[in-house]
Design an enzyme around this catalytic site. Structure first.
Site, short mmCIF file in Angstrom:
data_model
loop_
_atom_site.label_atom_id
_atom_site.label_comp_id
_atom_site.label_asym_id
_atom_site.label_seq_id
_atom_site.Cartn_x
_atom_site.Cartn_y
_atom_site.Cartn_z
CG HIS A 308 -2.09 0.91 1.12
ND1 HIS A 308 -2.01 2.25 1.36
CD2 HIS A 308 -3.35 0.65 0.73
CE1 HIS A 308 -3.20 2.79 1.15
NE2 HIS A 308 -4.04 1.85 0.76
CG ASP A 366 -8.37 -4.45 -2.77
OD1 ASP A 366 -7.58 -3.51 -2.97
OD2 ASP A 366 -9.60 -4.34 -2.79
C1 SDX Z 1 -6.27 0.03 -2.88
O1 SDX Z 1 -4.54 4.54 -1.99
C2 SDX Z 1 -5.45 3.92 -1.38
O2 SDX Z 1 -5.83 4.29 -0.27
C3 SDX Z 1 -6.01 2.72 -2.12
C4 SDX Z 1 -7.00 1.87 -1.35
C5 SDX Z 1 -8.28 2.62 -1.07
O3 SDX Z 1 -9.01 2.22 -0.13
O4 SDX Z 1 -8.63 3.55 -1.85
O5 SDX Z 1 -6.44 1.43 -0.14
C6 SDX Z 1 -7.43 0.65 -2.18
O6 SDX Z 1 -6.02 0.37 -4.00
C7 SDX Z 1 -5.42 -0.96 -2.14
C8 SDX Z 1 -4.17 -1.42 -2.99
C9 SDX Z 1 -4.67 -2.50 -3.95
N1 SDX Z 1 -3.58 -2.89 -4.90
C10 SDX Z 1 -2.95 -4.06 -4.81
O7 SDX Z 1 -3.13 -4.88 -3.91
C11 SDX Z 1 -2.01 -4.33 -5.97
C12 SDX Z 1 -0.66 -4.86 -5.44
N2 SDX Z 1 0.00 -3.78 -4.72
C13 SDX Z 1 0.98 -2.99 -5.45
O8 SDX Z 1 0.70 -2.79 -6.78
C14 SDX Z 1 1.44 -1.77 -4.66
O9 SDX Z 1 1.69 -2.19 -3.39
C15 SDX Z 1 0.54 -0.54 -4.60
C16 SDX Z 1 0.12 -0.08 -5.96
C17 SDX Z 1 -0.68 -0.81 -3.78
C18 SDX Z 1 1.35 0.56 -3.93
O10 SDX Z 1 2.37 0.87 -4.79
P1 SDX Z 1 3.44 2.02 -4.42
O11 SDX Z 1 3.07 2.76 -3.20
O12 SDX Z 1 3.68 2.80 -5.66
O13 SDX Z 1 4.67 1.21 -3.98
P2 SDX Z 1 5.77 0.76 -4.97
O14 SDX Z 1 5.15 0.20 -6.20
O15 SDX Z 1 6.74 1.87 -5.10
O16 SDX Z 1 6.41 -0.46 -4.16
C19 SDX Z 1 7.44 -0.24 -3.24
C20 SDX Z 1 8.32 -1.49 -3.39
C21 SDX Z 1 8.69 -1.78 -4.85
O17 SDX Z 1 9.95 -2.44 -4.82
P3 SDX Z 1 11.29 -1.54 -5.15
O18 SDX Z 1 11.04 -0.88 -6.49
O19 SDX Z 1 11.38 -0.54 -4.02
O20 SDX Z 1 12.40 -2.56 -5.16
O21 SDX Z 1 7.56 -2.64 -2.96
C22 SDX Z 1 7.39 -3.53 -4.06
C23 SDX Z 1 7.66 -2.76 -5.32
O22 SDX Z 1 8.13 -3.62 -6.34
N3 SDX Z 1 5.98 -3.98 -3.99
C24 SDX Z 1 5.57 -5.22 -4.18
C25 SDX Z 1 4.19 -5.18 -3.99
N4 SDX Z 1 3.79 -3.94 -3.73
C26 SDX Z 1 4.91 -3.19 -3.75
N5 SDX Z 1 6.22 -6.36 -4.48
C27 SDX Z 1 5.48 -7.48 -4.57
N6 SDX Z 1 4.13 -7.54 -4.41
C28 SDX Z 1 3.46 -6.40 -4.12
N7 SDX Z 1 2.14 -6.45 -3.96
#
Ligand code: SDX
Length: 431
Positions: A308, A366
């Site tokens: 998140h 989720d």
């Molecule tokens: C919702 O914003 C909100 O409040 C949203 C929400 C709401 O109520 O409105 O809470 C609802 O959208 C919840 C999130 C649902 N999405 C997912 O579950 C999809 C999987 N999650 C990721 O796509 C990700 O965690 C996000 C999109 C939710 C957050 O992405 P960020 O904040 O841009 O974080 P990031 O992509 O920069 O990740 C930081 C690091 C990265 O690694 P590095 O580049 O630093 O090496 O963490 C890794 C990412 O690769 N990472 C993950 C991961 N999520 C982040 N690696 C593996 N699996 C994951 N799920």
């Protein structure tokens, strides 16, 4: 905004500027950069808005480090356990928990707005039967602008109120009819003698051929799922609604924009993607393979329902959802649900893995919601429409707050331009 005498000093191009610092009632201070470009001729740069406050708000607050979520100051676990969705809607819209008479009046108002203009049914018939319900919701909600002209003047507080009630009230009908259209079953009209969640379940699952009794376990679980998804600060879809509204677009068009944004698998579409991921994993013994894929930078696979932007601790909604999943499946007599077993094992193994611990990746809202929704009889394609239905009150509350703000102006971000500088046109024969 609680102004403070604190300032931030910025030195750029040899000049020093004092920028005001505002202190919130909770959360980090903010540096006010509204005059920065005018004074210093520079922009700030923050793709994805990881360090940017787009507005001030009094509706919802998230403490990402502690994993806390407050709606008008009330913790989400208390609201999920003691309140119900329409009372939470009242709280989000008006700022205080209602007195009994006000709640009754609000629930009556919402109940009496649940029907759709009869001609709106024709929009559904224009879609293919296999259209994703979110595609239908984007279209039908946007089309509300063509039917409810008497609540599109955003300068009129009464019309804003009516539009808010119509959107909250009609979203279950719109979502349920998208589901019915998908299944080829006839539309079911809302009933005024049912509560909000029961009405939605009946519109989704009843058929004219037999009586339908709402299962109180399912309607309570449904209502709690609505509450857990109601609002969440300035997330992507809420920010979309605010930006669309800043141009003065009508509320129905702006909420349709929010629905479109929510659909993405990185946002509200994650509940569908998470269940599909659990299906693909299939069994506990395959979890290590998928955890390795999630950690592999060369593999686009991510654990859906994990991570998140704001929470760097457990999403408090996920905790409540996990409890609810256990309760609902147990009460429905679904003991060994393989997807729930895989989800719990996946959560345990991921949280024990240094990669997820270091990056502070935890289950989000989720991760467990789809397991409950599937057990209730919904196909995965209905998971995000249910999220959109629930989040409508958040979008509407944030929209009302923004429209009523005298500082409200059209949102118009700038950019870091890396393209070509001015050059002359070259005729085709000279290229
Ligand atoms: C919702 O914003 C909100 O409040 C949203 C929400 C709401 O109520 O409105 O809470 C609802 O959208 C919840 C999130 C649902 N999405 C997912 O579950 C999809 C999987 N999650 C990721 O796509 C990700 O965690 C996000 C999109 C939710 C957050 O992405 P960020 O904040 O841009 O974080 P990031 O992509 O920069 O990740 C930081 C690091 C990265 O690694 P590095 O580049 O630093 O090496 O963490 C890794 C990412 O690769 N990472 C993950 C991961 N999520 C982040 N690696 C593996 N699996 C994951 N799920």
């Amino acid at each position: 905004m609680t102004d403070s005498n604190k300032t931030a000093t910025l030195t750029v191009h040899g000049e020093t500027y004092e920028l005001p610092v505002h202190s919130p009632t909770a959360g980090p201070d903010v540096i006010d950069i509204r005059k920065l470009y005018g004074d210093a001729g520079v922009f700030t740069y923050d793709p994805g808005f990881t360090s940017t406050a787009s507005c001030d708000s009094t509706i919802t607050y998230i403490d990402g480090e502690k994993g806390e979520l407050l709606h008008r100051g009330y913790p989400i676990d208390q609201l999920a356990g003691k309140s119900h969705f329409l009372e939470v809607c009242y709280l989000l819209l008006y700022g205080e928990l209602p007195q009994a008479k006000d709640l009754e009046q609000f629930e009556t108002t919402i109940t009496r707005h649940t029907m759709l203009h009869e001609q709106m049914q024709y929009f559904y018939r224009g879609f293919r039967r296999d259209a994703h319900p979110m595609a239908i919701m984007v279209g039908v909600v946007g089309a509300m602008s063509a039917f409810y002209h008497d609540s599109t003047d955003i300068s009129d507080p009464h019309q804003r109120e009516v539009a808010s009630h119509r959107l909250i009230a009609k979203m279950p009908t719109i979502a349920a009819w998208a589901f019915k259209y998908h299944t080829g079953q006839p539309f079911v009209y809302p009933r005024n003698d049912l509560d909000y969640a029961s009405n939605f379940l009946r519109m989704c699952f009843s058929v004219p051929a037999e009586e339908y009794e709402v299962n109180p376990i399912l309607s309570r679980a449904m209502d709690r799922i609505f509450t857990l998804h109601a609002d969440h600060e300035q997330n992507a879809s809420t920010s979309t609604v605010r930006l669309a509204s800043s141009s003065g677009a009508n509320p129905f068009a702006c909420i349709a924009a929010g629905i479109a944004c929510l659909w993405g698998p990185a946002h509200g579409g994650a509940n569908q993607a998470c269940l599909e991921m659990l299906e693909e994993i299939g069994s506990v013994d395959r979890i290590p393979e998928f955890i390795e894929r999630a950690k592999d930078k060369n593999d686009p696979f991510r654990l859906m329902g994990f991570g998140h932007r704001v929470y760097k601790n457990f999403d408090p909604r996920a905790k409540v959802m996990k409890q609810s999943a256990d309760e609902v499946l147990d009460l429905l007599g679904i003991e060994d649900n393989p997807k729930l077993q895989v989800a719990k094992a996946l959560e345990k193994q991921a949280l024990e893995d240094p990669y997820f611990a270091e990056k502070k990746l935890f289950p989000n809202v989720d991760f467990y919601s789809g397991i409950i929704l599937e057990a209730m009889g919904f196909p995965t394609s209905m998971f995000t429409p249910i999220f959109a239905l629930s989040r409508t009150v958040g979008w509407v509350s944030q929209w009302k707050e923004m429209i009523a703000d005298p500082q409200n102006k059209i949102g118009r971000p700038r950019q870091l331009y890396l393209g070509e500088t001015t050059r002359d046109y070259v005729d085709i024969e000279n290229r």
